[in-house]
Motif scaffolding. Structure first.
Motif, mmCIF file in Angstrom:
data_model
loop_
_atom_site.group_PDB
_atom_site.id
_atom_site.type_symbol
_atom_site.label_atom_id
_atom_site.label_comp_id
_atom_site.label_asym_id
_atom_site.label_seq_id
_atom_site.Cartn_x
_atom_site.Cartn_y
_atom_site.Cartn_z
ATOM 1 N N HIS A 194 0.814 -1.215 0.000
ATOM 2 C CA HIS A 194 0.000 0.000 0.000
ATOM 3 C C HIS A 194 0.849 1.267 0.000
ATOM 4 C CE1 HIS A 194 -3.482 2.502 0.607
ATOM 5 N NE2 HIS A 194 -2.994 2.994 1.722
ATOM 6 N N ARG A 195 2.032 1.210 0.617
ATOM 7 C CA ARG A 195 2.830 2.420 0.797
ATOM 8 C C ARG A 195 4.006 2.541 -0.165
ATOM 9 N NH1 ARG A 195 2.903 5.127 5.445
ATOM 10 N NH2 ARG A 195 3.824 6.705 4.069
ATOM 11 N N THR A 196 4.263 1.525 -0.988
ATOM 12 C CA THR A 196 5.410 1.576 -1.886
ATOM 13 C C THR A 196 4.965 1.315 -3.323
ATOM 14 O OG1 THR A 196 5.917 -0.790 -1.607
ATOM 15 C CG2 THR A 196 6.927 0.747 -0.045
ATOM 16 N N GLU A 197 5.935 1.309 -4.209
ATOM 17 C CA GLU A 197 5.666 1.026 -5.621
ATOM 18 C C GLU A 197 6.882 0.324 -6.226
ATOM 19 O OE1 GLU A 197 4.927 4.974 -7.042
ATOM 20 O OE2 GLU A 197 7.065 5.455 -7.274
ATOM 21 N N GLY A 198 6.767 -0.070 -7.469
ATOM 22 C CA GLY A 198 7.907 -0.658 -8.176
ATOM 23 C C GLY A 198 8.303 -2.021 -7.664
ATOM 24 N N GLU A 199 9.613 -2.255 -7.572
ATOM 25 C CA GLU A 199 10.149 -3.562 -7.221
ATOM 26 C C GLU A 199 9.788 -3.983 -5.801
ATOM 27 O OE1 GLU A 199 11.958 -6.073 -8.930
ATOM 28 O OE2 GLU A 199 10.907 -4.933 -10.471
ATOM 29 N N ILE A 200 9.795 -3.061 -4.862
ATOM 30 C CA ILE A 200 9.432 -3.415 -3.483
ATOM 31 C C ILE A 200 7.999 -3.925 -3.440
ATOM 32 C CG2 ILE A 200 9.144 -2.553 -1.135
ATOM 33 C CD1 ILE A 200 11.290 -0.497 -1.692
ATOM 34 N N GLN A 201 7.121 -3.213 -4.111
ATOM 35 C CA GLN A 201 5.720 -3.628 -4.144
ATOM 36 C C GLN A 201 5.562 -4.988 -4.823
ATOM 37 O OE1 GLN A 201 2.647 -1.779 -6.803
ATOM 38 N NE2 GLN A 201 1.874 -0.918 -4.872
ATOM 39 N N ARG A 202 6.300 -5.211 -5.897
ATOM 40 C CA ARG A 202 6.210 -6.483 -6.614
ATOM 41 C C ARG A 202 6.683 -7.639 -5.739
ATOM 42 N NH1 ARG A 202 9.351 -9.952 -9.085
ATOM 43 N NH2 ARG A 202 11.235 -8.711 -8.675
ATOM 44 N N ARG A 203 7.824 -7.456 -5.059
ATOM 45 C CA ARG A 203 8.330 -8.517 -4.181
ATOM 46 C C ARG A 203 7.387 -8.750 -3.010
ATOM 47 N NH1 ARG A 203 13.470 -5.300 -4.311
ATOM 48 N NH2 ARG A 203 14.557 -5.906 -6.222
ATOM 49 N N PHE A 286 -7.333 -9.175 -2.999
ATOM 50 C CA PHE A 286 -7.386 -7.733 -3.219
ATOM 51 C C PHE A 286 -5.986 -7.154 -3.412
ATOM 52 C CE2 PHE A 286 -11.719 -8.115 -1.982
ATOM 53 C CZ PHE A 286 -12.365 -6.964 -2.434
ATOM 54 N N ALA A 287 -4.998 -7.688 -2.689
ATOM 55 C CA ALA A 287 -3.618 -7.200 -2.848
ATOM 56 C C ALA A 287 -3.126 -7.480 -4.260
ATOM 57 C CB ALA A 287 -2.709 -7.851 -1.819
ATOM 58 N N ARG A 288 -3.400 -8.656 -4.767
ATOM 59 C CA ARG A 288 -2.936 -9.016 -6.105
ATOM 60 C C ARG A 288 -3.654 -8.213 -7.194
ATOM 61 N NH1 ARG A 288 0.463 -13.072 -6.681
ATOM 62 N NH2 ARG A 288 -0.132 -13.277 -8.876
ATOM 63 N N SER A 289 -4.846 -7.734 -6.882
ATOM 64 C CA SER A 289 -5.575 -6.922 -7.860
ATOM 65 C C SER A 289 -5.284 -5.431 -7.709
ATOM 66 C CB SER A 289 -7.077 -7.173 -7.729
ATOM 67 O OG SER A 289 -7.543 -6.752 -6.459
ATOM 68 N N GLY A 290 -4.381 -5.083 -6.786
ATOM 69 C CA GLY A 290 -3.969 -3.692 -6.630
ATOM 70 C C GLY A 290 -4.809 -2.865 -5.680
ATOM 71 N N LYS A 291 -5.827 -3.461 -5.056
ATOM 72 C CA LYS A 291 -6.671 -2.729 -4.104
ATOM 73 C C LYS A 291 -6.091 -2.907 -2.707
ATOM 74 C CE LYS A 291 -10.676 -3.474 -7.084
ATOM 75 N NZ LYS A 291 -12.005 -4.101 -7.221
ATOM 76 N N THR A 292 -4.974 -2.217 -2.471
ATOM 77 C CA THR A 292 -4.178 -2.490 -1.282
ATOM 78 C C THR A 292 -4.805 -1.990 0.011
ATOM 79 O OG1 THR A 292 -2.912 -0.477 -1.785
ATOM 80 C CG2 THR A 292 -2.001 -2.588 -2.538
ATOM 81 N N LEU A 293 -5.566 -0.905 -0.037
ATOM 82 C CA LEU A 293 -6.211 -0.421 1.183
ATOM 83 C C LEU A 293 -7.243 -1.427 1.675
ATOM 84 C CD1 LEU A 293 -6.669 1.688 3.340
ATOM 85 C CD2 LEU A 293 -8.266 2.857 1.784
ATOM 86 N N TRP A 294 -8.059 -1.930 0.749
ATOM 87 C CA TRP A 294 -9.021 -2.960 1.123
ATOM 88 C C TRP A 294 -8.314 -4.228 1.587
ATOM 89 C CZ3 TRP A 294 -13.799 -2.723 2.511
ATOM 90 C CH2 TRP A 294 -14.613 -1.682 2.060
#
Length: 383
Positions: A194-203, A286-294
């Motif tokens: 929810h708080r990051t993007e890019g490679e960190i978020q992917r891992r 939901f995390a895998r679909s990008g809805k990280t807050l939910w």
């Protein structure tokens, strides 16, 4: 008198609920901090990436410790027998937790003092230790509560623990420790997404998926083991819910399947283990679909379901005794006085909402992504 507005048995149940809520709050709020710390060496490869991960929790981790302190204080004041018995019997386990927790504030503050890969690498692994060990030990503690703890009271109500530290590390308790670790680390992984993007978020997404699968398998195994391989406890004598707290004034026996009886009496509570499963599985989806807050909210729901499952399974027991079952501590005989519980309830009704309001405000102010560009632009004001 105003104290008579709530009778003693009701206050005892209210404080059982409140302690449970505080433990859930600690697992959700401090848990995602620990989950981030546990994942730190694995989702962040470069120094900048690790600083990004650390700065997602840097503004909040110390404030979230309030839940830990408040839960400990509530147990001390509401359940003095439990506090005295648990903190003596689990002494070395508690000390390991505290020693591990020391690494977190020191690691956050000191890792960036020197720009050297070895220096920062050592502190990063110490942050991992300080984040990984507490959830593991807390899960082991819950596992031992479900099995029963070897202690007894004498006629002066002085408790004596007759077990050993290594005895706490039995197979079922270690399984519960792994369930707790997976649950908390997954929660931290969702927060990182929810708080990051890019490679960190992917891992982090990969870890969330793996931990979700592990949780489902381990939680199911623990439930099967509890149902068919572990005897629970039940009170066989009459009890007075409004009586004085005397753990020896009852008869308790160990019986197979006793921890499942509450679900037969109150089928509605079957919703709690279902929440554990549904919350975690939905969080992964939901995390895998990008809805990280939910995903974060649903992960919190899963945590509440798991802790609630343990609490309802054991009710009214808080700390069963395996060596002298009648010494087992329950909601009806381990509490402080009627007046103490009432005063504490008034205090809790005032200050818990303040904590919730302040925490919500702090997270609202600090919302948004933490990026590598932000870390480079604020090199001297970030961790």
């Amino acid at each position: 008198m105003i104290i008579d507005l709530i009778d003693y048995p009701t206050l005892r149940v209210i404080w059982w609920l409140l302690v449970g809520i505080l433990l859930i709050g600690f697992a959700i709020m401090d848990g995602h901090d620990m989950g981030v710390g546990t994942l730190l060496p694995f989702v962040a490869k470069s120094d900048v990436e690790r600083r990004v991960a650390i700065n997602t929790i840097a503004p909040h981790w110390d404030g979230n410790q309030v839940w830990f302190i408040t839960a400990g204080g509530a147990i001390f004041a509401a359940w003095p027998f439990v506090y005295a018995t648990a903190f003596s019997g689990f002494y070395w386990a508690m000390m390991i937790v505290l020693w591990a927790l020391f690494f977190r504030p020191v690691g956050f503050d000191y890792r960036s003092k020197i720009e050297h890969h070895l220096w920062r690498g050592v502190w990063d692994w110490l942050i991992f230790v300080g984040s990984f060990v507490p959830p593991l030990i807390f899960g082991v503690a819950f596992g031992n509560l479900l099995i029963g703890v070897p202690f007894h009271f004498d006629h002066d109500l002085v408790s004596t623990y007759t077990g050993s530290f290594w005895g706490l590390l039995n197979p079922f308790a270690l399984l519960c420790g792994l369930v707790s670790t997976c649950m908390i680390t997954l929660h931290g992984g969702v927060y990182l997404m929810h708080r990051t993007e890019g490679e960190i978020q992917r891992r982090a997404r990969i870890w969330v998926s793996v931990l979700g699968l592990l949780f489902v398998v381990l939680f199911s195994l623990a439930g099967i083991w509890l149902a068919f391989g572990i005897s629970g406890y039940q009170i066989t004598s009459a009890i007075d819910p409004a009586g004085f707290s005397d753990p020896l004034a009852k008869t308790v026996v160990s019986a197979p399947g006793a921890w499942l009886q509450n679900y037969s009496r109150w089928p509605l509570f079957m919703a709690l283990p279902l929440l554990g499963y549904v919350g975690v599985i939905a969080a992964v989806v939901f995390a895998r679909s990008g809805k990280t807050l939910w995903a974060f909210i649903l992960s919190a729901v899963g945590i509440a379901g798991v802790i609630g499952t343990a609490g309802v399974s054991m009710f009214p027991f808080i700390m069963p005794s395996s060596s002298d079952p009648r010494s087992s501590l329950t909601v009806w005989d381990a509490t402080s006085s009627h007046l103490t519980l009432f005063i504490m309830l008034v205090v809790a009704l005032i200050f818990v909402p303040i904590i919730l309001i302040y925490t919500s405000w702090a997270y609202a102010v600090m919302r948004g992504k933490v990026t590598a560009a932000y870390i480079r632009e604020n090199n001297h004001s970030t961790y």
